[in-house]
Scaffold this active site. Sequence first.
Site, PDB file in Angstrom:
ATOM      1  N   GLY A   1       4.945  -1.083   2.832  1.00 54.73           N
ATOM      2  CA  GLY A   1       4.164   0.099   2.527  1.00 54.73           C
ATOM      3  C   GLY A   1       4.990   1.368   2.478  1.00 54.73           C
ATOM      4  O   GLY A   1       6.042   1.479   3.107  1.00 54.73           O
TER       5      GLY A   1
ATOM      6  N   HIS B   1       0.815  -1.221   0.000  1.00 52.43           N
ATOM      7  CA  HIS B   1       0.000   0.000   0.000  1.00 52.43           C
ATOM      8  C   HIS B   1       0.850   1.273   0.000  1.00 52.43           C
ATOM      9  O   HIS B   1       1.934   1.319   0.569  1.00 52.43           O
ATOM     10  CB  HIS B   1      -0.917   0.014   1.227  1.00 52.43           C
ATOM     11  N   ASP B   2       0.342   2.283  -0.690  1.00 52.69           N
ATOM     12  CA  ASP B   2       0.893   3.642  -0.668  1.00 52.69           C
ATOM     13  C   ASP B   2       2.298   3.746  -1.259  1.00 52.69           C
ATOM     14  O   ASP B   2       3.001   4.728  -1.014  1.00 52.69           O
ATOM     15  CB  ASP B   2       0.900   4.203   0.765  1.00 52.69           C
TER      16      ASP B   2
END
Length: 274
Positions: A139, A121-122
Amino acid sequence: MSSIHPTSIIEQGAEIGEGVTIGPFCHIGSQAVIGDNVSLLSHIVIMGPTTLGDGSKVYPNAVLGGEPQNTKHKGGHTTLVIGKNCVIREGVTMHRGTDGSRGITTVGDNCMFLAYSHVAHDCIIGDNVTFSNNVMIGGHVTIGNNVIIGGGAGIHQFVRVGHHAFIGGLAALASDLVPYGMAIGNHAYLGGLNIIGMKRSGMARPEIHNLRHAVRMLFDRSKSIKNRADDVRTAFPESPAVADLIDFISTDTKRAFCTPPLDSAIEISDSDVS
Protein backbone atom coordinates in the site's frame (compact mmCIF):
# COMPACT_ATOMS: atom_id res chain seq x y z
CA MET A 1 -22.72 -0.12 -29.96
CA SER A 2 -21.41 -2.26 -27.12
CA SER A 3 -21.48 -6.06 -27.10
CA ILE A 4 -22.34 -7.81 -23.83
CA HIS A 5 -22.43 -11.60 -23.55
CA PRO A 6 -25.72 -12.87 -22.09
CA THR A 7 -23.93 -14.77 -19.30
CA SER A 8 -22.38 -11.60 -17.88
CA ILE A 9 -24.00 -9.59 -15.07
CA ILE A 10 -24.05 -5.80 -15.35
CA GLU A 11 -25.57 -4.32 -12.20
CA GLN A 12 -27.99 -1.42 -12.51
CA GLY A 13 -26.13 1.88 -12.26
CA ALA A 14 -22.95 0.77 -13.99
CA GLU A 15 -21.86 3.14 -16.75
CA ILE A 16 -20.78 1.39 -19.94
CA GLY A 17 -19.16 3.42 -22.72
CA GLU A 18 -19.49 3.06 -26.47
CA GLY A 19 -17.86 0.22 -28.36
CA VAL A 20 -17.32 -1.88 -25.23
CA THR A 21 -16.99 -5.66 -25.54
CA ILE A 22 -17.84 -7.74 -22.46
CA GLY A 23 -17.27 -11.47 -22.85
CA PRO A 24 -18.85 -14.36 -20.91
CA PHE A 25 -19.20 -14.64 -17.14
CA CYS A 26 -18.10 -11.12 -16.19
CA HIS A 27 -19.59 -9.30 -13.19
CA ILE A 28 -19.64 -5.49 -13.33
CA GLY A 29 -20.73 -3.72 -10.14
CA SER A 30 -23.26 -0.90 -9.93
CA GLN A 31 -20.65 1.81 -9.31
CA ALA A 32 -18.29 0.86 -12.10
CA VAL A 33 -17.50 3.25 -14.96
CA ILE A 34 -16.23 1.54 -18.12
CA GLY A 35 -14.77 3.82 -20.80
CA ASP A 36 -15.20 3.63 -24.55
CA ASN A 37 -13.76 0.74 -26.57
CA VAL A 38 -12.83 -1.30 -23.50
CA SER A 39 -12.52 -5.06 -23.97
CA LEU A 40 -13.27 -7.45 -21.08
CA LEU A 41 -12.49 -10.95 -22.34
CA SER A 42 -14.21 -13.23 -19.78
CA HIS A 43 -14.55 -14.12 -16.07
CA ILE A 44 -13.65 -10.59 -14.92
CA VAL A 45 -14.93 -8.93 -11.74
CA ILE A 46 -15.07 -5.14 -11.39
CA MET A 47 -16.15 -4.11 -7.89
CA GLY A 48 -17.09 -0.88 -6.15
CA PRO A 49 -16.38 2.64 -7.46
CA THR A 50 -13.90 1.65 -10.15
CA THR A 51 -13.16 3.56 -13.36
CA LEU A 52 -11.54 1.78 -16.30
CA GLY A 53 -10.18 4.11 -18.98
CA ASP A 54 -10.89 4.13 -22.71
CA GLY A 55 -9.27 1.48 -24.85
CA SER A 56 -8.14 -0.77 -22.00
CA LYS A 57 -8.13 -4.55 -22.36
CA VAL A 58 -8.65 -6.94 -19.44
CA TYR A 59 -7.96 -10.67 -19.54
CA PRO A 60 -9.70 -13.53 -17.67
CA ASN A 61 -9.83 -13.79 -13.88
CA ALA A 62 -8.71 -10.24 -13.17
CA VAL A 63 -10.41 -8.63 -10.14
CA LEU A 64 -10.44 -4.83 -10.11
CA GLY A 65 -11.67 -2.58 -7.33
CA GLY A 66 -11.72 -4.95 -4.38
CA GLU A 67 -11.67 -3.53 -0.85
CA PRO A 68 -8.21 -2.72 0.50
CA GLN A 69 -6.36 -5.39 2.45
CA ASN A 70 -5.94 -2.99 5.34
CA THR A 71 -7.38 -3.45 8.84
CA LYS A 72 -7.72 0.34 9.20
CA HIS A 73 -10.30 0.48 6.42
CA LYS A 74 -13.80 0.89 7.86
CA GLY A 75 -15.84 0.40 4.72
CA GLY A 76 -16.03 4.03 3.62
CA HIS A 77 -16.31 5.22 0.03
CA THR A 78 -12.98 4.76 -1.76
CA THR A 79 -12.07 4.43 -5.42
CA LEU A 80 -9.83 2.85 -8.03
CA VAL A 81 -9.10 4.84 -11.20
CA ILE A 82 -7.33 3.13 -14.10
CA GLY A 83 -6.15 5.19 -17.07
CA LYS A 84 -6.52 4.75 -20.81
CA ASN A 85 -5.12 2.00 -23.01
CA CYS A 86 -3.99 -0.25 -20.18
CA VAL A 87 -3.45 -3.98 -20.67
CA ILE A 88 -4.39 -6.04 -17.62
CA ARG A 89 -3.52 -9.71 -17.97
CA GLU A 90 -4.79 -12.88 -16.32
CA GLY A 91 -5.37 -12.91 -12.57
CA VAL A 92 -4.31 -9.31 -11.91
CA THR A 93 -5.73 -7.71 -8.73
CA MET A 94 -6.05 -3.99 -7.99
CA HIS A 95 -7.58 -2.62 -4.79
CA ARG A 96 -9.33 0.62 -3.96
CA GLY A 97 -7.91 3.17 -1.53
CA THR A 98 -8.38 3.22 2.24
CA ASP A 99 -10.92 5.52 3.87
CA GLY A 100 -8.41 6.66 6.49
CA SER A 101 -5.76 7.55 3.90
CA ARG A 102 -5.74 8.80 0.28
CA GLY A 103 -8.97 7.00 -0.41
CA ILE A 104 -8.00 6.39 -4.04
CA THR A 105 -5.70 4.09 -5.98
CA THR A 106 -4.64 5.56 -9.32
CA VAL A 107 -3.10 3.92 -12.39
CA GLY A 108 -1.87 6.01 -15.32
CA ASP A 109 -2.27 5.58 -19.07
CA ASN A 110 -0.65 2.97 -21.32
CA CYS A 111 0.37 0.63 -18.51
CA MET A 112 0.82 -3.12 -18.81
CA PHE A 113 0.21 -5.50 -15.90
CA LEU A 114 1.27 -9.06 -16.66
CA ALA A 115 -0.34 -12.15 -15.14
CA TYR A 116 -1.01 -12.23 -11.39
CA SER A 117 0.57 -8.90 -10.57
CA HIS A 118 -0.95 -6.88 -7.72
CA VAL A 119 -1.57 -3.18 -7.05
CA ALA A 120 -2.43 -2.49 -3.40
CA HIS A 121 -4.52 0.25 -1.80
CA ASP A 122 -3.67 3.96 -2.07
CA CYS A 123 -0.91 3.44 -4.65
CA ILE A 124 -0.06 5.93 -7.39
CA ILE A 125 1.13 4.38 -10.65
CA GLY A 126 2.39 6.66 -13.42
CA ASP A 127 2.07 6.36 -17.19
CA ASN A 128 3.78 3.73 -19.36
CA VAL A 129 4.57 1.45 -16.42
CA THR A 130 5.16 -2.29 -16.86
CA PHE A 131 4.60 -4.87 -14.13
CA SER A 132 5.95 -8.29 -15.15
CA ASN A 133 4.38 -11.52 -13.92
CA ASN A 134 3.72 -11.82 -10.18
CA VAL A 135 4.94 -8.34 -9.25
CA MET A 136 3.58 -7.32 -5.84
CA ILE A 137 3.48 -3.81 -4.42
CA GLY A 138 2.30 -2.85 -0.94
CA GLY A 139 0.00 0.00 0.00
CA HIS A 140 0.86 3.68 -0.54
CA VAL A 141 3.61 2.91 -3.07
CA THR A 142 4.33 5.58 -5.68
CA ILE A 143 5.66 4.47 -9.08
CA GLY A 144 6.85 7.14 -11.54
CA ASN A 145 6.39 7.17 -15.30
CA ASN A 146 8.15 4.67 -17.59
CA VAL A 147 9.13 2.26 -14.82
CA ILE A 148 9.71 -1.44 -15.58
CA ILE A 149 9.46 -4.04 -12.80
CA GLY A 150 10.80 -7.55 -13.38
CA GLY A 151 8.91 -10.74 -12.63
CA GLY A 152 8.28 -11.70 -9.02
CA ALA A 153 9.60 -8.44 -7.58
CA GLY A 154 8.09 -7.11 -4.36
CA ILE A 155 7.93 -3.49 -3.18
CA HIS A 156 7.43 -2.51 0.46
CA GLN A 157 4.59 -0.20 1.45
CA PHE A 158 5.24 3.58 1.25
CA VAL A 159 8.25 3.13 -1.06
CA ARG A 160 8.71 5.63 -3.91
CA VAL A 161 10.14 4.56 -7.25
CA GLY A 162 11.38 7.39 -9.46
CA HIS A 163 10.53 7.66 -13.13
CA HIS A 164 12.46 5.64 -15.74
CA ALA A 165 13.72 3.27 -13.03
CA PHE A 166 14.18 -0.47 -13.49
CA ILE A 167 13.65 -3.14 -10.82
CA GLY A 168 15.10 -6.56 -11.51
CA GLY A 169 13.23 -9.85 -11.32
CA LEU A 170 12.69 -11.24 -7.80
CA ALA A 171 14.07 -8.06 -6.22
CA ALA A 172 12.72 -7.12 -2.80
CA LEU A 173 12.71 -3.32 -2.66
CA ALA A 174 12.28 -1.80 0.80
CA SER A 175 13.81 1.63 0.10
CA ASP A 176 13.12 4.57 -2.22
CA LEU A 177 14.67 4.15 -5.66
CA VAL A 178 15.90 7.32 -7.37
CA PRO A 179 14.78 8.26 -10.90
CA TYR A 180 16.67 6.29 -13.57
CA GLY A 181 17.96 3.92 -10.86
CA MET A 182 18.31 0.18 -11.33
CA ALA A 183 17.53 -1.98 -8.28
CA ILE A 184 18.59 -5.62 -8.14
CA GLY A 185 18.93 -8.29 -5.47
CA ASN A 186 17.09 -9.49 -2.39
CA HIS A 187 16.95 -7.15 -0.55
CA ALA A 188 17.37 -4.90 -3.54
CA TYR A 189 20.37 -2.58 -3.80
CA LEU A 190 21.25 0.16 -6.24
CA GLY A 191 23.24 -1.53 -8.97
CA GLY A 192 23.63 1.43 -11.30
CA LEU A 193 21.47 3.46 -13.66
CA ASN A 194 18.85 2.30 -16.12
CA ILE A 195 20.96 3.31 -19.12
CA ILE A 196 18.84 1.36 -21.59
CA GLY A 197 15.68 3.06 -20.36
CA MET A 198 17.29 6.49 -20.62
CA LYS A 199 18.41 5.80 -24.19
CA ARG A 200 14.95 4.57 -25.15
CA SER A 201 13.38 7.72 -23.72
CA GLY A 202 15.57 9.83 -26.01
CA MET A 203 17.75 11.36 -23.30
CA ALA A 204 20.82 13.05 -24.75
CA ARG A 205 24.23 11.51 -24.05
CA PRO A 206 25.53 14.57 -22.13
CA GLU A 207 22.59 14.30 -19.72
CA ILE A 208 23.24 10.59 -19.24
CA HIS A 209 26.87 11.40 -18.41
CA ASN A 210 25.74 14.10 -15.98
CA LEU A 211 23.51 11.62 -14.17
CA ARG A 212 26.24 9.01 -14.08
CA HIS A 213 28.65 11.38 -12.34
CA ALA A 214 25.90 12.80 -10.10
CA VAL A 215 24.95 9.35 -8.81
CA ARG A 216 28.59 8.53 -8.10
CA MET A 217 28.80 11.69 -6.00
CA LEU A 218 25.53 11.01 -4.20
CA PHE A 219 26.51 7.55 -3.04
CA ASP A 220 30.22 7.90 -2.24
CA ARG A 221 29.42 7.59 1.52
CA SER A 222 31.62 10.51 2.57
CA LYS A 223 28.46 12.30 3.75
CA SER A 224 24.78 11.49 4.09
CA ILE A 225 22.85 11.35 0.83
CA LYS A 226 20.86 14.49 1.57
CA ASN A 227 24.02 16.45 2.43
CA ARG A 228 25.70 15.24 -0.74
CA ALA A 229 22.63 16.35 -2.69
CA ASP A 230 23.61 19.99 -2.15
CA ASP A 231 27.09 19.31 -3.55
CA VAL A 232 25.62 17.59 -6.60
CA ARG A 233 23.19 20.43 -7.29
CA THR A 234 26.11 22.87 -7.19
CA ALA A 235 28.27 20.69 -9.44
CA PHE A 236 25.61 20.34 -12.17
CA PRO A 237 23.64 23.61 -12.14
CA GLU A 238 22.62 23.40 -15.81
CA SER A 239 21.36 19.80 -15.86
CA PRO A 240 17.56 19.33 -15.71
CA ALA A 241 17.98 15.57 -15.19
CA VAL A 242 20.27 16.08 -12.20
CA ALA A 243 17.89 18.69 -10.77
CA ASP A 244 15.08 16.16 -11.10
CA LEU A 245 17.17 13.57 -9.27
CA ILE A 246 17.97 15.97 -6.43
CA ASP A 247 14.32 17.01 -6.10
CA PHE A 248 13.48 13.33 -5.56
CA ILE A 249 16.20 13.00 -2.91
CA SER A 250 15.09 16.19 -1.14
CA THR A 251 11.42 15.21 -0.84
CA ASP A 252 10.30 14.03 2.59
CA THR A 253 9.87 10.26 2.64
CA LYS A 254 8.94 7.51 5.09
CA ARG A 255 11.62 5.19 3.67
CA ALA A 256 15.41 5.16 3.39
CA PHE A 257 17.05 5.26 -0.04
CA CYS A 258 18.11 2.27 -2.08
CA THR A 259 21.94 2.44 -2.13
CA PRO A 260 24.84 0.40 -3.48
CA PRO A 261 26.22 -2.40 -1.26
CA LEU A 262 28.72 -1.30 1.38
CA ASP A 263 31.55 -3.17 -0.30
CA SER A 264 31.05 -1.79 -3.80
CA ALA A 265 30.57 1.42 -5.74
CA ILE A 266 28.46 2.20 -8.77
CA GLU A 267 30.50 1.65 -11.90
CA ILE A 268 29.12 2.74 -15.26
CA SER A 269 31.57 2.66 -18.13
CA ASP A 270 31.52 5.03 -21.07
CA SER A 271 30.70 2.07 -23.31
CA ASP A 272 27.46 1.56 -21.37
CA VAL A 273 26.39 5.08 -22.32
CA SER A 274 27.64 5.26 -25.90
